[in-house]
Motif scaffolding. Sequence first.
Motif: not given
Length: 400
Positions: A280-289, A334-352
């Motif tokens: 798992q990547a430590q961040q899904y979002v870094k600035g504009r990436v 930034a808030d919107s991308l952080q929300q993407y990161q939070r939600q998807r990291r949580m779901q993916n971590t649960l499935m892993m």
Amino acid sequence: MREKQDKKMQNLITSDVVISGGGMVGAALAVALSRLGLSITVLERQAPAPFEAQSAIDLRVSSLNLRSERWLTELGAWQNLQQMRLCPYQYLQAGEGKAQLRFAASEIGERHLGHIVENNLVQLALWQQFAEPITVLTDCEITALRQDEQGVDLTLSDDRKLHCQLLIGADGAQSKVRQLARIGTAGWQYQQACLVAYVDTPYPQQDITWQQFYPSGPRAFLPLPGAQASLVWYDEAAKVKQLAALSPRALEQAFIDAFPPELGAIKLKGSAWFPLARMQAQQYVKGRVVLAGDAAHTINPLAGQGVNLGFADAMLLVEQLAANLSAGKSLTDADSLQQYQRQRRMQNTLMMGAMDVIYQTFSRESAPLSLLRQQGLRLAAKAGMAKQLLTKYAVGNSVF
Ligand SMILES: Cc1cc2nc3c(=O)[nH]c(=O)nc-3n(C[C@H](O)[C@H](O)[C@H](O)COP(=O)(O)OP(=O)(O)OC[C@H]3O[C@@H](n4cnc5c(N)ncnc54)[C@H](O)[C@@H]3O)c2cc1C
């Protein structure tokens, strides 16, 4: 000097979004984001080959759940895939010894639980939906990345320059974008690896996918169109390598001997082995990436969730970016991308985590534990409502 600058400008390609990787997840993102009116550049090492009905089946097949199917239908790609090849299944069965747990599509009011599809055909079906404003650049990759408040500047291996507002890394487990953005990863390699075989079966097209658990790892059957199937044999990595080194005839016999007798006398047509890693990547979002799909996470494939999770990343990312546009915010808010990161990291971590529980529970050779597992499977088979919820979850539906 002026001439030099003009030449530089001619070499500069500008778009709202650059997607590195036009595999299943990257291509789906390109189609969906282009429909928001964004200009997209897709970078891909190699365009998918055209479909030929006689062509051999891709050894990389995936089980796509209903949620992924619905999204691909919205994108128009499912209809393309139906013109090529895919195999629906109505039943999903998992078991150990005589204890079997069977899920049926009819239990949740569906006609099927999912489809087995060839990865390269899903990619092709999505590429067939590429239209303006999508630009595709093949045979090149990003060699340098720099981002600031103005956007992201990229240099390609053929010296062309790109400028964009958002860079999406959908370039798979070895993601170059992830490396260039200096995003670290956490994870490990499993002791097990898997051997995938593409076979002719002695029976007509089947509508069931099954997985039988053994202490050395599960053995799975995935139906393919016609009298064909994909078999997956999970085992210790050393054993998998040994199997992979056998002659085709000897390997064919090894499958017949090791798989449940229901398999029948298969004919081996091709095989390949894959190491299994959780990352798992430590961040899904870094600035504009932003990372999506296998660039952000890889999961043990034993329950066929990998690309389904990748599509779920892509769906949420598209939703967030659409909301930014309609609210008049910056695309890369930034808030919107952080929300993407939070939600998807949580779901993916649960499935892993869920995959690891299955992996650990079924990989232990102990008579009392085996009895407990078999009793658990029998109980689950009678669990009515709970089983129905589990089936809904397996097909990608929200259960609440
Ligand atoms: C044995 C096995 C069985 C599996 N079974 C299932 C299953 O049943 N169901 C399921 O959902 N998932 C399954 N998976 C997982 C699934 O295959 C992956 O999750 C899926 O392929 C990820 O898609 P992706 O588009 O994110 O990445 P990829 O499929 O890896 O695509 C990445 C794309 O990026 C391109 N690329 C790479 N580097 C660069 C670069 N530097 N520049 C430009 N382009 C680049 C590649 O050419 C490729 O087209 C399985 C995996 C394995 C190993």
